[in-house]
Scaffold this motif. Structure first.
Motif, PDB file in Angstrom:
ATOM      1  N   ALA A 151      -3.553   4.729 -12.468  1.00 15.13           N
ATOM      2  CA  ALA A 151      -4.091   5.227 -13.511  1.00 15.13           C
ATOM      3  C   ALA A 151      -5.320   6.009 -13.364  1.00 15.13           C
ATOM      4  N   CYS A 152      -6.337   5.281 -12.904  1.00 14.85           N
ATOM      5  CA  CYS A 152      -7.520   6.011 -12.437  1.00 14.85           C
ATOM      6  C   CYS A 152      -7.496   7.165 -11.747  1.00 14.85           C
ATOM      7  N   LEU A 153      -6.806   7.015 -10.698  1.00 16.43           N
ATOM      8  CA  LEU A 153      -6.481   8.239  -9.568  1.00 16.43           C
ATOM      9  C   LEU A 153      -5.655   9.251 -10.343  1.00 16.43           C
ATOM     10  N   GLY A 154      -4.648   8.828 -11.250  1.00 12.02           N
ATOM     11  CA  GLY A 154      -3.712   9.803 -11.537  1.00 12.02           C
ATOM     12  C   GLY A 154      -4.341  10.667 -12.664  1.00 12.02           C
ATOM     13  N   HIS A 155      -5.451   9.897 -13.246  1.00 13.76           N
ATOM     14  CA  HIS A 155      -6.389  10.929 -14.503  1.00 13.76           C
ATOM     15  C   HIS A 155      -7.269  11.803 -13.468  1.00 13.76           C
ATOM     16  N   LEU A 156      -7.867  11.220 -12.440  1.00 12.21           N
ATOM     17  CA  LEU A 156      -8.723  12.264 -11.754  1.00 12.21           C
ATOM     18  C   LEU A 156      -7.961  13.266 -11.113  1.00 12.21           C
ATOM     19  N   LEU A 157      -6.637  13.029 -10.653  1.00 13.28           N
ATOM     20  CA  LEU A 157      -5.934  14.257 -10.193  1.00 13.28           C
ATOM     21  C   LEU A 157      -5.517  15.106 -11.246  1.00 13.28           C
ATOM     22  N   SER A 158      -5.183  14.657 -12.622  1.00 15.06           N
ATOM     23  CA  SER A 158      -4.817  15.715 -13.614  1.00 15.06           C
ATOM     24  C   SER A 158      -5.813  16.561 -13.998  1.00 15.06           C
ATOM     25  N   ALA A 159      -7.383  15.679 -14.012  1.00 12.06           N
ATOM     26  CA  ALA A 159      -8.635  16.464 -14.134  1.00 12.06           C
ATOM     27  C   ALA A 159      -8.735  17.593 -13.117  1.00 12.06           C
ATOM     28  N   ILE A 194       0.948  -1.144  -0.182  1.00  8.74           N
ATOM     29  CA  ILE A 194      -0.022  -0.073   0.094  1.00  8.74           C
ATOM     30  C   ILE A 194       0.753   1.535   0.033  1.00  8.74           C
ATOM     31  N   SER A 195       1.879   1.096   0.834  1.00 13.15           N
ATOM     32  CA  SER A 195       2.861   2.283   0.822  1.00 13.15           C
ATOM     33  C   SER A 195       3.478   2.629  -0.431  1.00 13.15           C
ATOM     34  N   ILE A 196       3.954   1.630  -1.190  1.00 16.42           N
ATOM     35  CA  ILE A 196       4.475   1.578  -2.509  1.00 16.42           C
ATOM     36  C   ILE A 196       3.285   2.196  -3.622  1.00 16.42           C
ATOM     37  N   LEU A 197       2.287   1.563  -3.499  1.00 17.57           N
ATOM     38  CA  LEU A 197       1.157   2.106  -4.283  1.00 17.57           C
ATOM     39  C   LEU A 197       0.831   3.620  -4.148  1.00 17.57           C
ATOM     40  N   ALA A 198       0.902   4.145  -2.848  1.00 12.03           N
ATOM     41  CA  ALA A 198       0.714   5.415  -2.637  1.00 12.03           C
ATOM     42  C   ALA A 198       1.889   6.339  -3.294  1.00 12.03           C
ATOM     43  N   LEU A 199       3.048   5.725  -3.182  1.00 10.91           N
ATOM     44  CA  LEU A 199       4.330   6.439  -3.920  1.00 10.91           C
ATOM     45  C   LEU A 199       3.934   6.658  -5.184  1.00 10.91           C
ATOM     46  N   PHE A 200       3.423   5.637  -6.019  1.00 17.07           N
ATOM     47  CA  PHE A 200       3.198   5.652  -7.468  1.00 17.07           C
ATOM     48  C   PHE A 200       2.067   6.586  -7.781  1.00 17.07           C
ATOM     49  N   ILE A 201       1.217   6.635  -6.809  1.00 12.60           N
ATOM     50  CA  ILE A 201       0.103   7.619  -6.946  1.00 12.60           C
ATOM     51  C   ILE A 201       0.608   9.328  -6.742  1.00 12.60           C
ATOM     52  N   ALA A 202       1.557   9.198  -6.067  1.00  9.47           N
ATOM     53  CA  ALA A 202       2.225  10.565  -5.860  1.00  9.47           C
ATOM     54  C   ALA A 202       2.964  11.162  -6.971  1.00  9.47           C
ATOM     55  N   LEU A 203       3.597   9.927  -7.652  1.00  2.77           N
ATOM     56  CA  LEU A 203       4.334  10.287  -8.759  1.00  2.77           C
ATOM     57  C   LEU A 203       3.317  10.371  -9.900  1.00  2.77           C
ATOM     58  N   SER A 204       2.346   9.871  -9.961  1.00  2.00           N
ATOM     59  CA  SER A 204       1.015  10.195 -11.069  1.00  2.00           C
ATOM     60  C   SER A 204       0.715  11.605 -10.812  1.00  2.00           C
ATOM     61  N   ALA A 205       0.713  11.975  -9.614  1.00  2.00           N
ATOM     62  CA  ALA A 205       0.054  13.583  -9.066  1.00  2.00           C
ATOM     63  C   ALA A 205       1.172  14.435  -9.808  1.00  2.00           C
ATOM     64  N   VAL A 206       2.540  14.188  -9.526  1.00  2.00           N
ATOM     65  CA  VAL A 206       3.425  15.015  -9.942  1.00  2.00           C
ATOM     66  C   VAL A 206       3.358  15.166 -11.458  1.00  2.00           C
ATOM     67  N   GLY A 207       3.351  13.964 -12.254  1.00  2.00           N
ATOM     68  CA  GLY A 207       3.100  13.824 -13.709  1.00  2.00           C
ATOM     69  C   GLY A 207       2.129  14.591 -14.033  1.00  2.00           C
ATOM     70  N   ALA A 208       0.977  14.739 -13.171  1.00  8.54           N
ATOM     71  CA  ALA A 208      -0.512  15.416 -13.554  1.00  8.54           C
ATOM     72  C   ALA A 208      -0.337  16.846 -13.689  1.00  8.54           C
ATOM     73  N   MET A 209       0.560  17.563 -12.935  1.00  8.89           N
ATOM     74  CA  MET A 209       1.112  18.728 -13.037  1.00  8.89           C
ATOM     75  C   MET A 209       1.918  19.232 -14.433  1.00  8.89           C
ATOM     76  N   ILE A 210       2.639  18.398 -14.942  1.00  9.04           N
ATOM     77  CA  ILE A 210       3.184  18.402 -16.382  1.00  9.04           C
ATOM     78  C   ILE A 210       2.211  18.305 -17.344  1.00  9.04           C
ATOM     79  N   LYS A 211       1.514  19.338 -17.864  1.00 12.56           N
ATOM     80  CA  LYS A 211       0.385  19.157 -18.990  1.00 12.56           C
ATOM     81  C   LYS A 211       1.075  19.566 -20.509  1.00 12.56           C
ATOM     82  N   ILE A 212       0.318  18.776 -21.264  1.00 12.98           N
ATOM     83  CA  ILE A 212       0.642  18.799 -22.800  1.00 12.98           C
ATOM     84  C   ILE A 212      -0.429  19.773 -23.255  1.00 12.98           C
ATOM     85  N   PRO A 213       0.022  20.850 -24.201  1.00 12.21           N
ATOM     86  CA  PRO A 213      -0.904  21.720 -24.610  1.00 12.21           C
ATOM     87  C   PRO A 213      -2.104  21.161 -25.294  1.00 12.21           C
ATOM     88  N   ALA A 214      -3.123  21.429 -24.805  1.00  9.67           N
ATOM     89  CA  ALA A 214      -4.471  20.623 -25.590  1.00  9.67           C
ATOM     90  C   ALA A 214      -5.696  21.356 -25.490  1.00  9.67           C
TER      91      ALA A 214
END
Length: 160
Positions: A54-62, A6-26
């Motif tokens: 993936a699901c949580l990362g997209h929702l954070l990006s949105a 669960i801790s490692i999964l939370a780490l990947f969710i946090a990395l996905s949140a960081v990636g969600a801040m790097i937007k692609i012009p669209a």
């Protein structure tokens, strides 16, 4: 699930949140680099874990983009769950190139198909180039990092 997984999964969710801040012009402000941590999690921890990221990362990006498509983002999150789940199944069964091609084609052309009917042809054709660029960058990042991370013995404990 054990506490360490669960801790490692939370780490990947946090990395996905960081990636969600790097937007692609669209056209839509939720296209970002939030998928590659989920692809890595799917291969290292299993498809369900990668799908959750993936699901949580997209929702954070949105969320960071102001939910431009409203409740449709929950549908996209579910689509991303299944996309990364199937990506990890293919990648783990030694069909790495097919997995990458499937991810790029599905993410950029197939997954937005419901929006062709919901929002029209203009929206669909307008969003495809940005989705294609985002899918290629996310897949490239995952493919660059996966071989290096798979060699770490820590992941073998958590792999299904």
């Amino acid at each position: 699930m054990k506490g360490k997984k669960i801790s490692i999964l939370a780490l990947f969710i946090a990395l996905s949140a960081v990636g969600a801040m790097i937007k692609i012009p669209a056209v839509v402000d939720s296209i970002a680099l939030d998928s590659f941590p989920s692809m890595i999690a799917g291969v290292l921890l299993g498809g369900i874990s990668g799908g959750i990221v993936a699901c949580l990362g997209h929702l954070l990006s949105a969320l960071m983009g102001g939910f431009p498509l409203g409740p449709f983002h929950f549908i996209i999150g579910l689509e991303m769950f299944f996309l990364v789940y199937f990506f990890s199944l293919l990648y783990r069964s030694r069909k790495k190139y097919i997995a990458g091609i499937m991810f790029i084609v599905s993410n950029s052309i197939i997954l937005p198909l419901p929006f062709l009917f919901l929002m029209g042809k203009g929206f669909y054709t307008g969003v495809i180039p940005s989705l294609l660029i985002g899918a290629i960058i996310n897949a490239a990042a995952a493919y660059l990092l996966l071989p290096r991370l798979q060699s770490i013995a820590l992941w073998k404990k958590f792999s299904p």
